[in-house]
Each structure stands twice: as structure tokens, then as C-alpha cells.
Scaffold this motif. Structure first.
Motif, PDB file in Angstrom:
ATOM      1  N   ASN A 118      37.983  -4.746   9.145  1.00  0.00           N
ATOM      2  CA  ASN A 118      37.343  -5.828   9.883  1.00  0.00           C
ATOM      3  C   ASN A 118      35.842  -5.719   9.642  1.00  0.00           C
ATOM      4  O   ASN A 118      35.164  -4.855  10.197  1.00  0.00           O
ATOM      5  CB  ASN A 118      37.663  -5.726  11.377  1.00  0.00           C
ATOM      6  CG  ASN A 118      37.185  -6.942  12.147  1.00  0.00           C
ATOM      7  OD1 ASN A 118      36.042  -7.362  12.024  1.00  0.00           O
ATOM      8  ND2 ASN A 118      38.081  -7.522  12.936  1.00  0.00           N
ATOM      9  N   LYS A 177      33.297  -7.567  10.482  1.00  0.00           N
ATOM     10  CA  LYS A 177      32.412  -7.789  11.624  1.00  0.00           C
ATOM     11  C   LYS A 177      32.297  -6.540  12.495  1.00  0.00           C
ATOM     12  O   LYS A 177      31.196  -6.147  12.901  1.00  0.00           O
ATOM     13  CB  LYS A 177      32.920  -8.973  12.457  1.00  0.00           C
ATOM     14  CG  LYS A 177      32.777 -10.316  11.772  1.00  0.00           C
ATOM     15  CD  LYS A 177      33.253 -11.445  12.672  1.00  0.00           C
ATOM     16  CE  LYS A 177      33.102 -12.802  11.978  1.00  0.00           C
ATOM     17  NZ  LYS A 177      33.577 -13.914  12.842  1.00  0.00           N
ATOM     18  N   LEU A 178      33.439  -5.907  12.788  1.00  0.00           N
ATOM     19  CA  LEU A 178      33.417  -4.698  13.600  1.00  0.00           C
ATOM     20  C   LEU A 178      32.705  -3.557  12.880  1.00  0.00           C
ATOM     21  O   LEU A 178      31.929  -2.807  13.478  1.00  0.00           O
ATOM     22  CB  LEU A 178      34.847  -4.270  13.956  1.00  0.00           C
ATOM     23  CG  LEU A 178      35.554  -5.090  15.036  1.00  0.00           C
ATOM     24  CD1 LEU A 178      36.980  -4.599  15.227  1.00  0.00           C
ATOM     25  CD2 LEU A 178      34.791  -5.015  16.344  1.00  0.00           C
ATOM     26  N   GLU A 179      32.949  -3.426  11.592  1.00  0.00           N
ATOM     27  CA  GLU A 179      32.335  -2.345  10.826  1.00  0.00           C
ATOM     28  C   GLU A 179      30.813  -2.514  10.764  1.00  0.00           C
ATOM     29  O   GLU A 179      30.068  -1.537  10.872  1.00  0.00           O
ATOM     30  CB  GLU A 179      32.934  -2.297   9.423  1.00  0.00           C
ATOM     31  CG  GLU A 179      34.389  -1.844   9.426  1.00  0.00           C
ATOM     32  CD  GLU A 179      35.076  -2.074   8.080  1.00  0.00           C
ATOM     33  OE1 GLU A 179      34.418  -2.571   7.157  1.00  0.00           O
ATOM     34  OE2 GLU A 179      36.269  -1.755   7.971  1.00  0.00           O
ATOM     35  N   LEU A 180      30.350  -3.752  10.613  1.00  0.00           N
ATOM     36  CA  LEU A 180      28.910  -4.003  10.629  1.00  0.00           C
ATOM     37  C   LEU A 180      28.325  -3.736  12.015  1.00  0.00           C
ATOM     38  O   LEU A 180      27.220  -3.198  12.139  1.00  0.00           O
ATOM     39  CB  LEU A 180      28.626  -5.450  10.208  1.00  0.00           C
ATOM     40  CG  LEU A 180      28.829  -5.781   8.726  1.00  0.00           C
ATOM     41  CD1 LEU A 180      28.637  -7.271   8.484  1.00  0.00           C
ATOM     42  CD2 LEU A 180      27.867  -4.974   7.857  1.00  0.00           C
ATOM     43  N   THR A 181      29.083  -4.098  13.065  1.00  0.00           N
ATOM     44  CA  THR A 181      28.609  -3.908  14.437  1.00  0.00           C
ATOM     45  C   THR A 181      28.387  -2.440  14.744  1.00  0.00           C
ATOM     46  O   THR A 181      27.316  -2.050  15.237  1.00  0.00           O
ATOM     47  CB  THR A 181      29.613  -4.502  15.445  1.00  0.00           C
ATOM     48  OG1 THR A 181      29.734  -5.911  15.209  1.00  0.00           O
ATOM     49  CG2 THR A 181      29.139  -4.265  16.876  1.00  0.00           C
ATOM     50  N   TRP A 182      29.396  -1.595  14.469  1.00  0.00           N
ATOM     51  CA  TRP A 182      29.245  -0.178  14.824  1.00  0.00           C
ATOM     52  C   TRP A 182      28.381   0.600  13.829  1.00  0.00           C
ATOM     53  O   TRP A 182      28.126   1.777  14.010  1.00  0.00           O
ATOM     54  CB  TRP A 182      30.589   0.503  15.059  1.00  0.00           C
ATOM     55  CG  TRP A 182      31.517   0.636  13.887  1.00  0.00           C
ATOM     56  CD1 TRP A 182      31.270   1.197  12.680  1.00  0.00           C
ATOM     57  CD2 TRP A 182      32.880   0.229  13.851  1.00  0.00           C
ATOM     58  NE1 TRP A 182      32.379   1.169  11.884  1.00  0.00           N
ATOM     59  CE2 TRP A 182      33.398   0.581  12.578  1.00  0.00           C
ATOM     60  CE3 TRP A 182      33.749  -0.393  14.758  1.00  0.00           C
ATOM     61  CZ2 TRP A 182      34.711   0.327  12.191  1.00  0.00           C
ATOM     62  CZ3 TRP A 182      35.059  -0.628  14.370  1.00  0.00           C
ATOM     63  CH2 TRP A 182      35.522  -0.292  13.105  1.00  0.00           C
ATOM     64  N   THR A 183      27.937  -0.074  12.792  1.00  0.00           N
ATOM     65  CA  THR A 183      26.966   0.546  11.881  1.00  0.00           C
ATOM     66  C   THR A 183      25.536   0.125  12.240  1.00  0.00           C
ATOM     67  O   THR A 183      24.626   0.956  12.284  1.00  0.00           O
ATOM     68  CB  THR A 183      27.255   0.148  10.433  1.00  0.00           C
ATOM     69  OG1 THR A 183      28.566   0.588  10.067  1.00  0.00           O
ATOM     70  CG2 THR A 183      26.235   0.780   9.484  1.00  0.00           C
ATOM     71  N   ILE A 184      25.344  -1.174  12.520  1.00  0.00           N
ATOM     72  CA  ILE A 184      24.001  -1.697  12.784  1.00  0.00           C
ATOM     73  C   ILE A 184      23.494  -1.332  14.180  1.00  0.00           C
ATOM     74  O   ILE A 184      22.321  -0.967  14.341  1.00  0.00           O
ATOM     75  CB  ILE A 184      23.988  -3.228  12.583  1.00  0.00           C
ATOM     76  CG1 ILE A 184      24.253  -3.562  11.108  1.00  0.00           C
ATOM     77  CG2 ILE A 184      22.650  -3.817  13.033  1.00  0.00           C
ATOM     78  CD1 ILE A 184      24.390  -5.037  10.822  1.00  0.00           C
ATOM     79  N   LEU A 185      24.372  -1.402  15.190  1.00  0.00           N
ATOM     80  CA  LEU A 185      23.932  -1.115  16.562  1.00  0.00           C
ATOM     81  C   LEU A 185      23.371   0.304  16.733  1.00  0.00           C
ATOM     82  O   LEU A 185      22.301   0.472  17.338  1.00  0.00           O
ATOM     83  CB  LEU A 185      25.079  -1.360  17.551  1.00  0.00           C
ATOM     84  CG  LEU A 185      25.332  -2.816  17.947  1.00  0.00           C
ATOM     85  CD1 LEU A 185      26.452  -2.915  18.959  1.00  0.00           C
ATOM     86  CD2 LEU A 185      24.055  -3.445  18.507  1.00  0.00           C
TER      87      LEU A 185
END
Length: 229
Positions: free
Chosen positions: A78, A80-88
């Protein structure tokens, strides 16, 4: 409930012994306490998110008899989820790093004995006592008197081994190193009496290497210097 809460906290509180790092009595100490509270707040947000998601998944995907024959969808990824828990986390680290670097850089001890501002106090550490030199050249052992509201520049040195100057209510720990003098500023100390100690194990009588800091009014400080003459 309160009784069990206190009992549970006893192991954490056993080593505190009146240390007042989070109840700072100087601008320098307040800036350091701010970093502690700020980082704690950020980490509590992260912890809350983790526990909320954990509880949600435990409840949502808990075992049920009606799901014995259920075959979940095979998910390859996913974005979107992978970018979220990387960028945040990167954003959180940047938010934490900005004030940390700024305050740490501003408060770091200097290797030069020259100070830009403030009154100068000499601090000489040795086994097992502290010697403080006032601007008028007078010295006193294990007792430091400062005027309130001033920027005080400490000139720290050691006569034997590495020691660490620490007044929890006023400032963080500053190492004193043999053969090297460092300067450290304590800004705007507030009136009161505070405990200081050596925070670096320096020998068999390390526990006795304590001192007292008294912050007094400007008038009382001038009187104190006159009495020392």
C-alpha cells in the motif's frame, strides 16, 4: 487506585532525591526543561497513535468462529500507507531537531576562556571539593553566591581528574577536564538556595563532593563581596 499508582511509581522515584531539573530556576534551566517536555509531548503523541491502532486491530481482527473459513485478501503493498509511516517520522524528527540544535548550540560550553558577556566566576574542581572565585578575587570552598537576574559566566577547570559541575535547578551538567578550561553561561538565575554536586564519578569520596548555590538580590550580593574583602 491512588495507592497502587504510588506503589507502582516508587521504583521510578527512588533515585530522584529532590532533583529539580523540570522545575528550573534560571533561563538556562528553563530552556533545557522545555526540550525535555517538548520531546516528551511528541513521543506521547506517537505512543498514543501506536496504542490506538494496536487496540483497533486487535478488536477488528480478533478471532471469531464465523471467520473460520474466511480467507483474507492477499495484499502486495500500500503505497499511501508506506509513504505515511516513512514521511511522518521524518517530519517529527525535524520538528524535534530544530529547537534541540538551536538550544544545544547556544548553551554548549566553550573551549575559550573568553566570555562574550556576563560576570565571571572561577570554578576549580578537585578531589573532593569545589573552589569558587568571585570577580573580586576572593575564593570560597563548596559555596557559590550569585546575584539574581545576571548572566553568569563560569570558567571551569579541574586540578586532577574529570569532574562534572551540576546544579539541577539552574543548568545541565558541565564536565571539567584536567588541563583544559571551558566557559559556561547560566542566564538569569532566580533567588533561592540550590544544591549542586559532582555528576561524574571521581573517586572514593565522590558522594561528598557537593556544594551549595545561593542566588541573592543585587544589593545582598554587593554586600557579600564587601564582607569578603
Amino acid at each position: 487506585m491512588k495507592k497502587w499508582l504510588v506503589i507502582g511509581l516508587l521504583p521510578l522515584l527512588a533515585g530522584c532525591s529532590g532533583i529539580t531539573v523540570l522545575d528550573a530556576k534560571s533561563t538556562t534551566g528553563e530552556e533545557q526543561a522545555y526540550l525535555i517536555w517538548f520531546s516528551l509531548g511528541l513521543m506521547m503523541i506517537v505512543l498514543a497513535v501506536v496504542f490506538i491502532l494496536f487496540a483497533r486491530f486487535v478488536i477488528k481482527y480478533r478471532y471469531k468462529k464465523e471467520k473460520d473459513d474466511f480467507l483474507p485478501e492477499d495484499v502486495k503493498g500500500n503505497l499511501k500507507l508506506e509513504l505515511t509511516w516513512t514521511i511522518l517520522p521524518i517530519i517529527l524528527l525535524i520538528v524535534l531537531a530544530v529547537p534541540t540544535i538551536q538550544i544545544t548550540y547556544d548553551q554548549s560550553p566553550q573551549t575559550s576562556a573568553d566570555a562574550d558577556a556576563g560576570m565571571d566566576i572561577g570554578v576549580a574542581a578537585e578531589q573532593f571539593k569545589w573552589t569558587f572565585s568571585q570577580p573580586n578575587g576572593k575564593t570560597e570552598e563548596n559555596k557559590l553566591v550569585l546575584p539574581e537576574g545576571e548572566t553568569v559566566t563560569l570558567h571551569l577547570s579541574s586540578k586532577d581528574v574529570i569532574h562534572s559541575f551540576w546544579v539541577p535547578a539552574l543548568a545541565g551538567k558541565i564536565d571539567t577536564i584536567p588541563g583544559k578550561q571551558v566557559t559556561y553561561e547560566i542566564k538569569n538565575p532566580k533567588k533561592g538556595t540550590y544544591k549542586g554536586k559532582c555528576a561524574e564519578y571521581c573517586g572514593i569520596q565522590h558522594a561528598n563532593m557537593v556544594f551549595e548555590v545561593r542566588v541573592v538580590s543585587q544589593k545582598a550580593y554587593r554586600t557579600y563581596l564587601e564582607e569578603m574583602k
